[in-house]
Design a protein around this motif. Structure first.
Motif, PDB file in Angstrom:
ATOM      1  N   ASN A 331       0.825  -1.212   0.000  1.00 40.63           N
ATOM      2  CA  ASN A 331       0.000   0.000   0.000  1.00 40.63           C
ATOM      3  C   ASN A 331       0.864   1.269   0.000  1.00 40.63           C
ATOM      4  OD1 ASN A 331      -2.407  -1.599   0.211  1.00 40.63           O
ATOM      5  ND2 ASN A 331      -1.934  -1.881   2.376  1.00 40.63           N
ATOM      6  N   SER A 438      -7.888 -11.871  11.204  1.00 46.36           N
ATOM      7  CA  SER A 438      -6.949 -12.115  10.108  1.00 46.36           C
ATOM      8  C   SER A 438      -6.251 -13.453  10.279  1.00 46.36           C
ATOM      9  CB  SER A 438      -5.901 -10.996  10.055  1.00 46.36           C
ATOM     10  OG  SER A 438      -6.500  -9.742   9.807  1.00 46.36           O
ATOM     11  N   ASN A 455     -12.903 -13.808  -3.330  1.00 44.65           N
ATOM     12  CA  ASN A 455     -13.521 -13.136  -2.185  1.00 44.65           C
ATOM     13  C   ASN A 455     -14.992 -13.505  -2.036  1.00 44.65           C
ATOM     14  OD1 ASN A 455     -11.048 -11.915  -1.941  1.00 44.65           O
ATOM     15  ND2 ASN A 455     -11.715  -9.909  -2.669  1.00 44.65           N
ATOM     16  N   GLU A 459     -17.498 -14.290   1.252  1.00 41.63           N
ATOM     17  CA  GLU A 459     -18.585 -13.359   1.552  1.00 41.63           C
ATOM     18  C   GLU A 459     -19.929 -14.083   1.626  1.00 41.63           C
ATOM     19  OE1 GLU A 459     -16.461  -9.510  -0.645  1.00 41.63           O
ATOM     20  OE2 GLU A 459     -18.032 -10.663  -1.644  1.00 41.63           O
ATOM     21  N   MET A 476     -17.866  -5.423   5.902  1.00 46.06           N
ATOM     22  CA  MET A 476     -16.460  -5.071   5.695  1.00 46.06           C
ATOM     23  C   MET A 476     -15.506  -6.077   6.338  1.00 46.06           C
ATOM     24  SD  MET A 476     -16.497  -2.385   3.858  1.00 46.06           S
ATOM     25  CE  MET A 476     -14.785  -1.849   4.016  1.00 46.06           C
ATOM     26  N   HIS A 479     -12.525  -7.344   4.123  1.00 47.62           N
ATOM     27  CA  HIS A 479     -11.535  -6.282   3.888  1.00 47.62           C
ATOM     28  C   HIS A 479     -10.690  -6.060   5.143  1.00 47.62           C
ATOM     29  CE1 HIS A 479      -9.782  -2.426   2.735  1.00 47.62           C
ATOM     30  NE2 HIS A 479     -10.210  -1.956   3.888  1.00 47.62           N
ATOM     31  N   GLU A 480     -11.356  -6.013   6.275  1.00 47.99           N
ATOM     32  CA  GLU A 480     -10.628  -5.773   7.527  1.00 47.99           C
ATOM     33  C   GLU A 480      -9.695  -6.935   7.871  1.00 47.99           C
ATOM     34  OE1 GLU A 480     -10.633  -3.033   9.087  1.00 47.99           O
ATOM     35  OE2 GLU A 480     -12.244  -2.044   7.974  1.00 47.99           O
ATOM     36  N   SER A 483      -6.556  -6.931   4.960  1.00 47.33           N
ATOM     37  CA  SER A 483      -5.601  -5.816   4.939  1.00 47.33           C
ATOM     38  C   SER A 483      -4.346  -6.092   5.760  1.00 47.33           C
ATOM     39  CB  SER A 483      -6.287  -4.531   5.420  1.00 47.33           C
ATOM     40  OG  SER A 483      -7.265  -4.116   4.498  1.00 47.33           O
ATOM     41  N   SER A 486      -2.129  -8.667   3.996  1.00 45.38           N
ATOM     42  CA  SER A 486      -1.409  -8.057   2.874  1.00 45.38           C
ATOM     43  C   SER A 486      -0.242  -7.224   3.368  1.00 45.38           C
ATOM     44  CB  SER A 486      -2.375  -7.203   2.050  1.00 45.38           C
ATOM     45  OG  SER A 486      -1.691  -6.505   1.041  1.00 45.38           O
ATOM     46  N   THR A 493      -2.951  -9.945  -2.338  1.00 47.06           N
ATOM     47  CA  THR A 493      -4.343  -9.584  -2.590  1.00 47.06           C
ATOM     48  C   THR A 493      -4.514  -8.939  -3.957  1.00 47.06           C
ATOM     49  OG1 THR A 493      -4.013  -7.455  -1.491  1.00 47.06           O
ATOM     50  CG2 THR A 493      -4.841  -9.266  -0.144  1.00 47.06           C
TER      51      THR A 493
END
Length: 898
Positions: A331, A438, A455, A459, A476, A479-480, A483, A486, A493
């Motif tokens: 990122n 995670s 994904n 989901e 979310m 995503h949480e 992250s 990653s 990702t």
């Protein structure tokens, strides 16, 4: 060569990139046009196409000879070969001392200019002479007593004549500063980088891409090289620094894992440059350094292992120098241009392993690289263990399965801070307290395959997952959870998916507690079951099946032991068959059949369905005798347990008729398929896909029995119904269209047969791909009909391409491969290439005798064709001896359409 502006293509090995830039820059300054891949070609371009275009358009090819240039598996071979094929288009420049024995024979006699060991002025002179050799001056030469020494700068206001290379040029090419002569005496004035890794191998593409990115803009943007732990980010940065050291005045390495320490490292550099003030403090001296670098060029700063962009951004230098960052964190938006670094290519893995453990052959190195997922750190550890003795390759493979963490702690991996197991464990430990969701997700997907995980699968199934903490309805949550994975390099990702390396998964599985394992397995089963993409026969669903199937075959989950997964596993086997992945289909069906026959019995419906797919896949592999045994047993069991008219029993009857047809037993095949068709029409209706399948197969039997008119009538009715019920592009519809073209060919309507074949082939390529068995079958038939129309050259081109693809995808002994080889030989015979035809037919006949037997019609056909070829090459007695055992047999046709 003449004394005017020309276009040059520069051919070089990746390790000589700096030389290529130096030569290209000076040629452009002389007014020439230069084609250099890293300047002119974009990521994603077709390399072969761009290379062909460049070679075709170039006035000459400048080849930079070095030891690396002549290594195997380099594109340089194709480049200099193409140049030599066009007279006077190759200009060799030697970058290293090379003897005649170092060069391919065709290049050994060519005069070449040496650039190695020269100062820049002399090297420029040598380049100028190489480019302009053989040309005469257009004006009287200057008086020798008044000229500057070779390589001196032109006087103010002079302009080099187009077509000559000046000794030096004051104006840099657009977007690029003037490169220095590689290997010259010029070295960085300030050097702060540890020694080079002598075992570094591969990564030529990545180094070229990194160099291109750093040079791309006049005011360079920081480049962030990111990837998982152990992928070799630091090693790549280190190699880049050493390889391009002579292009910089300042090269400085900074351990950036602790951002607070960056000003201290900058102060050390400021001190080396004479900028530091003893009483100013680290931050002030660091700011003074950054200000200084903003006005200078030719500097390289490497910030290794930086993780937090927000903390690093204030300490990034501005100006025309280069900043390279290595990080696990991808990122870097708004701070640096992020470039992912993936694992080694398999070629690079083999090069590395065999370089460090030279006793490995290609097959052994390939197997080990696959087991280690081509991760550079793991390869380094494995090479260290194996090269030092005491652990054989076989034992290492075994320990990877039984003692994963233990073996991944072993091995000398210079340049890496920790072994694989510790790298994974440390990262997971850091996440455990702050991001338990995670870590839970990571452990869950450790039971799946190492391929990308969509994904949407997670989901949709989130409410059923018991091992993931947090609110199940939180939109979310994924995503949480992803992250942090990653950011710590534990997951790669993408917008729609993520991926975990196989060794990361292995270490995590090794750490499962007994009570965790059962719950994780249950959640993984629920995830895969819910991910079923739908009808496996529909090409629209095949991308979904392609993504899911590798996870269904992950043995760590033991999928055949999970009742909830049985329907999905059977659908996956069906998908693999319909999509042409026959070997994988057979392996999956065989595994399922063995497991279920043991646990549920051989007569269980799921066991019999797996047997059905096993028989189908075995037949598709050309092993018809074994397929017949499996299918007959399945049919017997289904009739006994389900009855003669059950759809499953009728499917097995259909399969038996099909395999008998392939074995040449056309009469018996016709009897069975007629009965099956009657029963399917009565129980399923005339338009059911299974009914139409049997109608198509009956037409195929009739075709082989020579009843082409009736075969055509049935096929036309079948095709009309399939188009109405399945659509024009359904594989079954296209198979019927293909068969109609075969009937028309047998009826002598070749022009219409070609038209249908061409239309069908185009649709098959678009829907199934160029290498699908149905596509290759269609291409084969088109070539046969073109041959009969007298278009032998076009037929040869198509059948050669088809045969190459069949050998690669089906194998040399597959019946379809041998039919194409036979038909290629017939085409060669028609083109009067009798010797080549005879040689190919002899090989085809021997393979057919071994795989199908002397009595099979295909073997008989090949024998007759070989006899004709032997007569054509003047060996009539050999042909007579060949035909004596066949005198009572009559060849059906010299060409076979499938």
């Amino acid at each position: 060569m003449t004394d005017h502006a020309q276009q040059f293509f520069i051919s070089y090995a990746g390790t000589d990139r700096a030389w290529a830039e130096w030569v290209g820059w000076h040629l452009e300054q002389a007014g020439h046009r230069v084609i250099l891949d890293v300047w002119d070609w974009r990521t994603g371009d077709n390399l072969v196409q761009r290379m062909d275009e460049a070679l075709e358009g170039a006035d000459a090819v400048i080849a930079l000879f070095s030891t690396s240039y002549f290594e195997d598996e380099r594109w340089t071979t194709e480049e200099w070969t193409a140049a030599v094929a066009h007279r006077d288009r190759l200009i060799p420049l030697a970058l290293e001392p090379l003897t005649t024995s170092d060069l391919p024979r065709v290049l050994a006699a060519k005069l070449r200019k040496n650039l190695h060991g020269l100062e820049e002025a002399a090297a420029l002179t040598a380049l100028r002479e190489a480019v302009n050799s053989g040309s005469r001056p257009s004006a009287p030469p200057p008086f020798p007593g008044g000229i500057p020494s070779a390589g001196a700068l032109p006087t103010a206001g002079t302009v080099p004549t187009a077509g000559t290379v000046p000794a030096a040029a004051p104006v840099p090419a657009a977007g690029r500063s003037k490169p220095r002569l590689p290997g010259s005496a010029e070295e960085p004035r300030v050097w702060g980088v540890r020694r080079r890794n002598p075992d570094f191998a591969g990564r030529e593409t990545e180094i070229a891409r990194l160099r291109e990115s750093l040079l791309k803009e006049s005011k360079a943007v920081p480049q962030a090289l990111h990837g998982m732990g152990g992928v070799g980010k630091t090693q790549l940065a280190l190699e880049y620094a050493h390889r391009f050291a002579d292009q910089y005045d300042v090269v400085w390495w900074i351990d950036a894992e602790q951002p607070d320490e960056i000003p201290v490292h900058y102060t050390e550099l400021a001190n080396r440059l004479g900028l530091a003030k003893p009483d100013a403090g680290a931050e002030a001296n660091a700011r003074a350094l950054l200000s200084h670098l903003g006005t200078r060029e030719r500097w390289l700063l490497i910030l290794d292992n930086a993780e937090d962009p927000a903390q690093v951004e204030p300490w990034l230098a501005q100006g025309p120098g280069h900043t390279l960052i290595t990080s696990r964190n991808p990122n870097w938006a708004g701070t640096a241009r992020a470039t992912p670094l993936n694992v080694f290519t398999r070629t690079d893995s083999l090069t590395y392993l065999q370089g460090r453990a030279g006793s490995m052959d290609d097959e052994q190195a390939d197997t080990l690289a696959a087991d280690l997922g081509d991760l550079p750190l793991a390869l380094a550890q494995a090479a260290g263990v194996i090269a030092n003795g005491g652990v054989s390759l076989d034992l290492y493979h075994q320990l990877l399965v039984t003692n994963t963490t233990q073996i991944l702690e072993k091995g000398d991996a210079p340049g890496y801070p920790a072994p694989v197991a510790a790298t994974v464990t440390i990262a997971v430990d850091r996440l455990t307290d702050r991001h338990p969701d995670s870590v839970a997700l990571l452990r869950l997907v450790a039971l799946l395959g190492p391929e990308p995980i969509r994904n949407t699968w997670l989901e949709s199934v989130r409410p059923r997952l018991t091992t993931i903490p947090g609110a199940p309805d939180d939109p979310m949550w994924l995503h949480e959870a992803l992250s942090p994975l990653s950011r710590y390099g534990l997951a790669r990702t993408e917008p729609q998916s993520f991926q975990i390396h196989r060794l990361t998964q292995a270490v995590l599985r090794d750490q499962f507690l007994p009570d965790q394992s059962a719950a994780m397995r249950k959640d993984a089963t629920a995830l895969l079951s819910a991910a079923n993409p739908g009808d496996p026969q529909s090409p629209d669903n095949w991308p979904g099946w392609a993504a899911l199937t590798p996870h269904l075959t992950a043995h760590h989950l033991a999928p055949t032991e999970q009742p909830e997964l049985r329907p999905t596993l059977l659908d996956a086997a069906h998908y693999l068959i319909r999509s042409g992945q026959t070997r994988t289909a057979r392996d999956l069906a065989a595994t399922a059949h063995t497991a279920w026959a043991t646990t549920m019995g051989e007569d269980h419906p799921d066991t019999l369905t797996s047997a059905q797919f096993l028989g189908h896949a075995t037949a598709d592999l050309g092993e018809h005798a074994e397929a017949r045994r499996i299918i007959e047993d399945t049919l017997t069991r289904r009739r006994r347990t389900l009855g003669d008219d059950h759809p499953d029993a009728l499917q097995s009857a259909n399969d038996l008729a099909n395999v008998l047809d392939n074995l040449g037993e056309h009469t018996e095949s016709r009897r069975i398929i007629e009965d099956t068709l009657t029963r399917r029409r009565r129980t399923l209706g005339d338009d059911h896909p299974h009914t139409l399948q049997s109608a198509h197969n009956l037409a195929a039997s009739l075709h082989h029995l020579g009843e082409h008119t009736e075969s055509r009538r049935i096929l036309e009715d079948t095709l009309t119904r399939q188009r109405r019920t399945l659509g024009d592009d359904h594989p079954d519809t296209l198979q019927s269209a293909h068969s109609i073209a075969a009937s028309l060919h047998s009826l002598g309507e070749h022009t219409e047969s070609v038209r249908i074949d061409q239309e069908t082939l185009a649709r098959l390529r678009r829907i199934l791909g160029d290498d699908h068995p149905d596509t290759l079958q269609s291409a084969h038939n088109l070539a046969v009909t073109l041959h009969d129309l007298g278009e032998h050259t076009k037929a040869r081109r198509i059948i050669e391409d088809t045969l190459t693809r069949q050998r690669r995808t089906l194998g040399d002994d597959h019946p379809h491969t041998l039919q194409s080889a036979h038909n290629l030989a017939v085409t060669l015979h028609s083109l009067r290439q009798y010797a080549a035809a005879a040689q190919l037919l002899d090989d085809v006949r021997n393979r057919l005798r071994r795989t199908l037997g002397d009595e099979h019609p295909d073997t008989v056909d090949a024998t007759h064709s070989l006899a004709k070829a032997l007569i054509a090459v003047g060996k009539p007695f050999a042909a007579q001896r060949l035909l004596t055992p066949q005198k009572q047999k009559k060849s059906r046709s010299r060409r076979k359409r499938k």
